[in-house]
Design an enzyme around this catalytic site. Structure first.
Site, PDB file in Angstrom:
ATOM      1  N   ASP A   7       0.875  -1.173   0.000  1.00 52.26           N
ATOM      2  CA  ASP A   7       0.000   0.000   0.000  1.00 52.26           C
ATOM      3  C   ASP A   7       0.915   1.227   0.000  1.00 52.26           C
ATOM      4  OD1 ASP A   7      -2.425   1.610   0.502  1.00 52.26           O
ATOM      5  OD2 ASP A   7      -1.563   1.851   2.505  1.00 52.26           O
ATOM      6  N   ASP A   9      -0.236   5.151   0.963  1.00 51.52           N
ATOM      7  CA  ASP A   9      -0.516   6.125   2.024  1.00 51.52           C
ATOM      8  C   ASP A   9      -0.546   5.438   3.385  1.00 51.52           C
ATOM      9  OD1 ASP A   9      -1.217   8.636   0.417  1.00 51.52           O
ATOM     10  OD2 ASP A   9      -2.557   7.157  -0.471  1.00 51.52           O
ATOM     11  N   ASP A 165      -1.264  -0.854   6.010  1.00 51.35           N
ATOM     12  CA  ASP A 165      -1.350  -0.216   7.326  1.00 51.35           C
ATOM     13  C   ASP A 165      -2.756  -0.170   7.896  1.00 51.35           C
ATOM     14  OD1 ASP A 165      -2.032   1.827   5.266  1.00 51.35           O
ATOM     15  OD2 ASP A 165      -2.283   3.097   7.032  1.00 51.35           O
TER      16      ASP A 165
END
Length: 219
Positions: A7, A9, A165
């Site tokens: 991922d 961001d 995250d």
């Protein structure tokens, strides 16, 4: 050799400042009070449209001007300056340099692909990745596993690991039936225990060793 899909961001880059700035430009145009980054973090993770919609609902609702106009105002503000305050997480560059010697690396992000490539380039990270799937690359968003598979397939063969995250990233890995490694210091909204990753790390110095240990289970 594994295919490591990241991922963006909250995983590779702390990008919240630029997103929050664009959101506050939109709020100012609507005559509304700004929000702080801690509040804005709660809107991130499900794509730009959901992000802007949640911001509007939080700040007073969808205005009569309409959602589409607000979304465009946000995107215009964001595209003017998508990197202010953004930084790679500590240890990212060194970790990717180690990982690329033994594995193939890709990105799967809700951010539009052009914006993702620009951010990665400006952060000095684009050179590490052989495939990038953005929120406008396909006609789906995470947690649809098609986004993850799109990047993985471009990298060839090998075990897939997904590094993210958030709860959405966890769901994406589950839907794809691949292991999930959690970056603890991103934009998750619940506890590590609630997300239940297959493994987790709090600094990128630990990631190469974690991947190496994890891959032994597939040997």
């Amino acid at each position: 050799m594994a295919r490591l899909i990241f991922d963006l961001d909250g995983t590779l880059v702390h990008s919240l400042p630029a997103l929050c700035r664009a959101g506050n430009v939109l709020l100012a145009e609507l005559g509304r009070a700004p929000v702080d980054e801690a509040t804005y973090m709660g809107f991130v993770g499900r794509g730009m449209e959901a992000q802007v919609r949640d911001l509007l609902i939080h700040s007073g609702g969808i205005p009569e001007a309409g959602f589409a106009r607000c979304l465009q105002a946000f995107l215009t503000a964001y595209e003017r300056d998508p990197i202010s305050g953004c930084t790679p997480y500590p240890g990212v560059v060194d970790a990717l340099a180690v990982l690329e010697t033994s594995h193939k690396l890709g990105v799967s992000t809700q951010k539009h692909e052009t914006a993702a490539r620009y951010l990665l380039e400006e952060m000095g990270l684009l050179r590490f990745f052989g495939a990038i799937t953005g929120g406008d690359t396909l006609n789906v968003l995470k947690p649809d596993p098609a986004m993850l598979f799109h990047s993985a397939e471009a990298l060839g063969q090998g075990q897939i690991l997904f590094i993210g995250d958030s709860e959405v990233d966890r769901a994406t890995a589950s839907n794809a039936e691949v292991p999930f490694l959690l970056h603890e210091n991103g934009y998750r909204k619940t506890s590590i225990e609630a997300i239940a990753p297959d493994a987790h790390f709090n600094h990128y110095d630990h990631l190469p060793g974690l991947v190496s240990s994890f891959m032994k289970t597939f040997a």
